[in-house]
Write a protein that holds these residues in place. Structure first.
Motif, short mmCIF file in Angstrom:
data_model
loop_
_atom_site.label_atom_id
_atom_site.label_comp_id
_atom_site.label_asym_id
_atom_site.label_seq_id
_atom_site.Cartn_x
_atom_site.Cartn_y
_atom_site.Cartn_z
N MET A 3 0.28 -1.71 0.32
CA MET A 3 0.13 0.29 0.02
C MET A 3 0.77 1.13 0.21
O MET A 3 1.80 1.68 0.87
N HIS A 75 -4.82 -0.69 -10.61
CA HIS A 75 -4.60 -1.98 -9.39
C HIS A 75 -4.07 -2.05 -7.96
O HIS A 75 -3.54 -2.04 -6.32
N ASP A 76 -3.19 -1.07 -7.57
CA ASP A 76 -2.10 -0.13 -7.06
C ASP A 76 -2.73 0.33 -5.58
O ASP A 76 -4.00 0.99 -6.18
N ILE A 77 -2.60 0.27 -4.28
CA ILE A 77 -4.03 0.74 -3.11
C ILE A 77 -3.15 1.51 -3.05
O ILE A 77 -2.30 1.94 -2.56
N ARG A 139 -8.19 3.04 -4.59
CA ARG A 139 -7.72 2.19 -5.98
C ARG A 139 -6.77 2.90 -7.61
O ARG A 139 -8.59 3.33 -7.70
N THR A 141 -7.47 3.27 -11.08
CA THR A 141 -7.65 3.04 -12.09
C THR A 141 -6.99 2.81 -14.05
O THR A 141 -7.58 2.18 -14.27
N PHE A 196 -8.63 6.96 -10.16
CA PHE A 196 -8.85 6.43 -8.66
C PHE A 196 -10.32 6.23 -8.74
O PHE A 196 -11.00 7.12 -9.01
N ARG A 198 -12.45 5.38 -5.00
CA ARG A 198 -12.37 5.46 -3.56
C ARG A 198 -13.06 3.99 -2.95
O ARG A 198 -14.31 3.65 -3.47
N ILE A 199 -12.02 3.19 -2.63
CA ILE A 199 -12.87 2.06 -1.81
C ILE A 199 -12.40 2.12 -0.42
O ILE A 199 -12.05 3.20 0.57
N GLU A 203 -11.94 -3.48 2.05
CA GLU A 203 -11.46 -3.69 1.10
C GLU A 203 -9.28 -3.22 0.77
O GLU A 203 -8.53 -4.00 0.16
N ALA A 204 -8.44 -2.10 1.13
CA ALA A 204 -7.46 -1.52 1.22
C ALA A 204 -6.70 -2.55 1.82
O ALA A 204 -5.96 -2.87 1.17
N HIS A 207 -5.81 -6.26 0.31
CA HIS A 207 -5.52 -6.20 -0.50
C HIS A 207 -4.10 -5.93 -0.25
O HIS A 207 -2.65 -5.96 -1.25
#
Length: 208
Positions: A3, A75-77, A139, A141, A196, A198-199, A203-204, A207
Protein backbone atom coordinates in the motif's frame (compact mmCIF):
# COMPACT_ATOMS: atom_id res chain seq x y z
CA UNK A 1 0.57 -5.86 -2.61
CA UNK A 2 2.26 -2.86 -1.05
CA UNK A 3 0.00 0.00 0.00
CA UNK A 4 1.48 3.34 -1.07
CA UNK A 5 0.92 6.85 0.30
CA UNK A 6 -0.28 9.79 -1.76
CA UNK A 7 -0.53 13.40 -0.54
CA UNK A 8 -3.49 15.71 -1.12
CA UNK A 9 -4.12 19.23 0.14
CA UNK A 10 -7.19 20.02 2.21
CA UNK A 11 -9.30 21.25 -0.71
CA UNK A 12 -8.65 18.11 -2.75
CA UNK A 13 -9.38 15.87 0.26
CA UNK A 14 -12.78 17.53 0.56
CA UNK A 15 -13.41 16.94 -3.14
CA UNK A 16 -12.59 13.23 -2.72
CA UNK A 17 -14.87 12.97 0.32
CA UNK A 18 -17.65 14.61 -1.70
CA UNK A 19 -17.05 12.11 -4.57
CA UNK A 20 -16.18 14.98 -6.93
CA UNK A 21 -12.53 14.09 -7.49
CA UNK A 22 -11.46 10.91 -9.32
CA UNK A 23 -8.14 11.91 -10.88
CA UNK A 24 -4.91 13.62 -9.93
CA UNK A 25 -2.04 14.99 -11.99
CA UNK A 26 1.56 14.77 -10.81
CA UNK A 27 4.67 16.16 -12.51
CA UNK A 28 6.96 13.67 -14.26
CA UNK A 29 10.36 14.05 -12.60
CA UNK A 30 12.81 14.51 -14.09
CA UNK A 31 11.16 15.98 -17.16
CA UNK A 32 12.12 14.12 -20.37
CA UNK A 33 14.07 16.79 -22.22
CA UNK A 34 12.83 17.42 -25.73
CA UNK A 35 9.93 14.92 -25.47
CA UNK A 36 7.21 15.58 -28.03
CA UNK A 37 5.17 12.36 -28.34
CA UNK A 38 4.47 8.98 -26.76
CA UNK A 39 5.92 5.87 -28.36
CA UNK A 40 4.55 3.00 -26.28
CA UNK A 41 3.78 1.62 -22.84
CA UNK A 42 5.33 -1.38 -21.07
CA UNK A 43 2.73 -2.62 -18.59
CA UNK A 44 5.06 -5.17 -17.01
CA UNK A 45 7.72 -2.56 -16.24
CA UNK A 46 5.17 0.21 -15.60
CA UNK A 47 6.93 2.53 -18.00
CA UNK A 48 6.22 4.77 -20.96
CA UNK A 49 8.66 5.50 -23.79
CA UNK A 50 8.59 9.10 -24.99
CA UNK A 51 10.02 10.25 -28.30
CA UNK A 52 12.41 13.13 -27.79
CA UNK A 53 14.18 15.42 -30.23
CA UNK A 54 13.14 17.88 -32.89
CA UNK A 55 10.24 15.86 -34.31
CA UNK A 56 11.46 16.34 -37.86
CA UNK A 57 11.68 20.11 -37.83
CA UNK A 58 13.17 21.26 -41.12
CA UNK A 59 12.75 17.80 -42.58
CA UNK A 60 15.61 16.38 -40.50
CA UNK A 61 14.80 13.94 -37.72
CA UNK A 62 17.05 13.97 -34.67
CA UNK A 63 15.09 11.84 -32.25
CA UNK A 64 15.67 9.38 -29.43
CA UNK A 65 13.52 7.54 -26.89
CA UNK A 66 13.45 8.22 -23.17
CA UNK A 67 11.74 5.95 -20.66
CA UNK A 68 9.77 7.28 -17.67
CA UNK A 69 8.50 5.05 -14.85
CA UNK A 70 5.06 5.64 -13.38
CA UNK A 71 4.80 6.22 -9.60
CA UNK A 72 1.56 4.21 -9.48
CA UNK A 73 -0.15 1.64 -11.68
CA UNK A 74 -3.68 0.27 -12.13
CA UNK A 75 -4.79 -1.88 -9.17
CA UNK A 76 -2.32 -0.21 -6.79
CA UNK A 77 -3.88 0.63 -3.44
CA UNK A 78 -3.13 4.08 -2.02
CA UNK A 79 -3.76 5.65 1.36
CA UNK A 80 -4.26 9.41 1.47
CA UNK A 81 -2.04 11.56 3.61
CA UNK A 82 -3.79 14.77 4.64
CA UNK A 83 -3.35 17.56 7.20
CA UNK A 84 -4.12 16.05 10.60
CA UNK A 85 -3.72 16.29 14.35
CA UNK A 86 -4.55 14.40 17.54
CA UNK A 87 -7.26 15.80 19.82
CA UNK A 88 -8.38 14.07 23.00
CA UNK A 89 -6.66 10.91 21.86
CA UNK A 90 -8.36 10.82 18.44
CA UNK A 91 -7.11 11.60 14.96
CA UNK A 92 -8.74 14.71 13.51
CA UNK A 93 -8.50 16.12 9.98
CA UNK A 94 -8.39 19.70 8.79
CA UNK A 95 -10.65 18.88 5.84
CA UNK A 96 -13.48 18.34 8.33
CA UNK A 97 -13.12 21.82 9.83
CA UNK A 98 -14.50 24.45 7.48
CA UNK A 99 -13.76 27.45 9.68
CA UNK A 100 -10.46 26.31 11.18
CA UNK A 101 -12.01 25.90 14.62
CA UNK A 102 -15.07 23.65 14.35
CA UNK A 103 -15.48 20.98 17.03
CA UNK A 104 -12.27 22.01 18.78
CA UNK A 105 -13.72 25.32 20.05
CA UNK A 106 -16.70 24.91 22.32
CA UNK A 107 -16.79 28.60 23.28
CA UNK A 108 -16.15 30.24 19.91
CA UNK A 109 -18.17 31.67 17.06
CA UNK A 110 -17.52 30.64 13.48
CA UNK A 111 -15.22 33.61 12.92
CA UNK A 112 -13.59 34.30 16.27
CA UNK A 113 -11.62 31.96 18.53
CA UNK A 114 -12.04 32.97 22.18
CA UNK A 115 -8.78 31.23 23.11
CA UNK A 116 -7.99 28.07 24.96
CA UNK A 117 -9.40 25.92 22.15
CA UNK A 118 -7.96 25.90 18.67
CA UNK A 119 -5.26 28.27 19.89
CA UNK A 120 -3.48 25.25 21.39
CA UNK A 121 -4.27 22.94 18.48
CA UNK A 122 -1.43 22.34 16.04
CA UNK A 123 -2.12 20.89 12.59
CA UNK A 124 0.54 18.52 11.26
CA UNK A 125 1.60 18.49 7.58
CA UNK A 126 0.21 15.67 5.46
CA UNK A 127 3.67 14.30 4.74
CA UNK A 128 4.04 13.44 8.43
CA UNK A 129 0.74 11.57 8.73
CA UNK A 130 1.26 7.93 9.78
CA UNK A 131 -0.47 5.18 7.83
CA UNK A 132 -2.52 4.23 10.88
CA UNK A 133 -4.18 7.67 10.77
CA UNK A 134 -5.38 7.21 7.17
CA UNK A 135 -9.14 7.24 6.61
CA UNK A 136 -9.25 7.55 2.79
CA UNK A 137 -8.15 4.69 0.55
CA UNK A 138 -8.01 4.65 -3.24
CA UNK A 139 -7.61 2.04 -5.97
CA UNK A 140 -5.80 3.23 -9.10
CA UNK A 141 -7.89 2.50 -12.21
CA UNK A 142 -5.78 4.07 -14.97
CA UNK A 143 -2.43 5.78 -15.50
CA UNK A 144 -1.22 7.71 -18.52
CA UNK A 145 1.26 10.44 -19.35
CA UNK A 146 0.42 13.70 -21.13
CA UNK A 147 1.09 17.43 -21.11
CA UNK A 148 -0.62 19.37 -18.34
CA UNK A 149 -2.27 21.67 -20.91
CA UNK A 150 -3.90 18.63 -22.56
CA UNK A 151 -6.58 18.65 -19.87
CA UNK A 152 -10.13 19.03 -21.24
CA UNK A 153 -13.49 19.86 -19.63
CA UNK A 154 -14.04 16.25 -18.55
CA UNK A 155 -10.60 16.28 -16.97
CA UNK A 156 -11.37 19.50 -15.09
CA UNK A 157 -14.57 17.99 -13.67
CA UNK A 158 -12.76 14.77 -12.69
CA UNK A 159 -10.26 16.95 -10.82
CA UNK A 160 -13.12 18.08 -8.58
CA UNK A 161 -13.54 21.47 -10.27
CA UNK A 162 -16.23 23.13 -12.36
CA UNK A 163 -15.96 23.80 -16.08
CA UNK A 164 -14.55 27.28 -16.46
CA UNK A 165 -12.59 27.20 -13.20
CA UNK A 166 -9.06 28.59 -13.68
CA UNK A 167 -7.19 25.28 -13.67
CA UNK A 168 -3.99 27.03 -14.74
CA UNK A 169 -4.05 29.11 -11.56
CA UNK A 170 -4.84 26.08 -9.44
CA UNK A 171 -1.98 24.15 -11.02
CA UNK A 172 0.52 26.93 -10.41
CA UNK A 173 -0.61 27.20 -6.78
CA UNK A 174 0.60 23.63 -6.24
CA UNK A 175 4.06 24.35 -7.69
CA UNK A 176 6.76 26.09 -5.66
CA UNK A 177 7.50 29.53 -7.16
CA UNK A 178 11.13 28.55 -7.74
CA UNK A 179 9.99 25.52 -9.78
CA UNK A 180 7.35 27.18 -11.99
CA UNK A 181 9.77 27.80 -14.83
CA UNK A 182 10.08 24.01 -15.15
CA UNK A 183 6.75 22.71 -13.90
CA UNK A 184 4.32 25.64 -14.05
CA UNK A 185 1.35 25.87 -16.41
CA UNK A 186 3.19 27.99 -18.97
CA UNK A 187 6.03 25.43 -19.10
CA UNK A 188 3.41 22.80 -20.08
CA UNK A 189 5.29 19.94 -18.37
CA UNK A 190 4.66 16.23 -18.86
CA UNK A 191 2.47 14.90 -16.05
CA UNK A 192 1.17 11.59 -14.78
CA UNK A 193 -2.62 11.39 -15.00
CA UNK A 194 -3.71 9.00 -12.27
CA UNK A 195 -7.37 7.97 -12.17
CA UNK A 196 -8.75 6.30 -9.06
CA UNK A 197 -11.82 5.11 -7.19
CA UNK A 198 -12.42 5.33 -3.47
CA UNK A 199 -12.59 2.04 -1.56
CA UNK A 200 -13.16 1.08 2.05
CA UNK A 201 -10.44 0.48 4.61
CA UNK A 202 -11.41 -3.20 4.66
CA UNK A 203 -10.98 -3.49 0.89
CA UNK A 204 -7.62 -1.73 1.07
CA UNK A 205 -6.29 -3.89 3.90
CA UNK A 206 -7.41 -7.06 2.18
CA UNK A 207 -5.08 -6.25 -0.72
CA UNK A 208 -2.18 -4.90 1.33
Amino acid sequence: MEMKPILFNTGMVRAILDSHKTVTRRVVKPQPEGAHSILDCDEEKRTFDLLCGNGGVGGVFVDWAETVKAPFWPHDILYVRETWTVWNGNYEYKADVDDGYGPFCSNCTLDICAGGCNSILKWHPSIHMPREAARIFLRVTDVRVERVQDIDDDGVVAKGLNIGDPFDELWDSTIKPADRALYGWDANPWVWVIEFERITREEALSHA
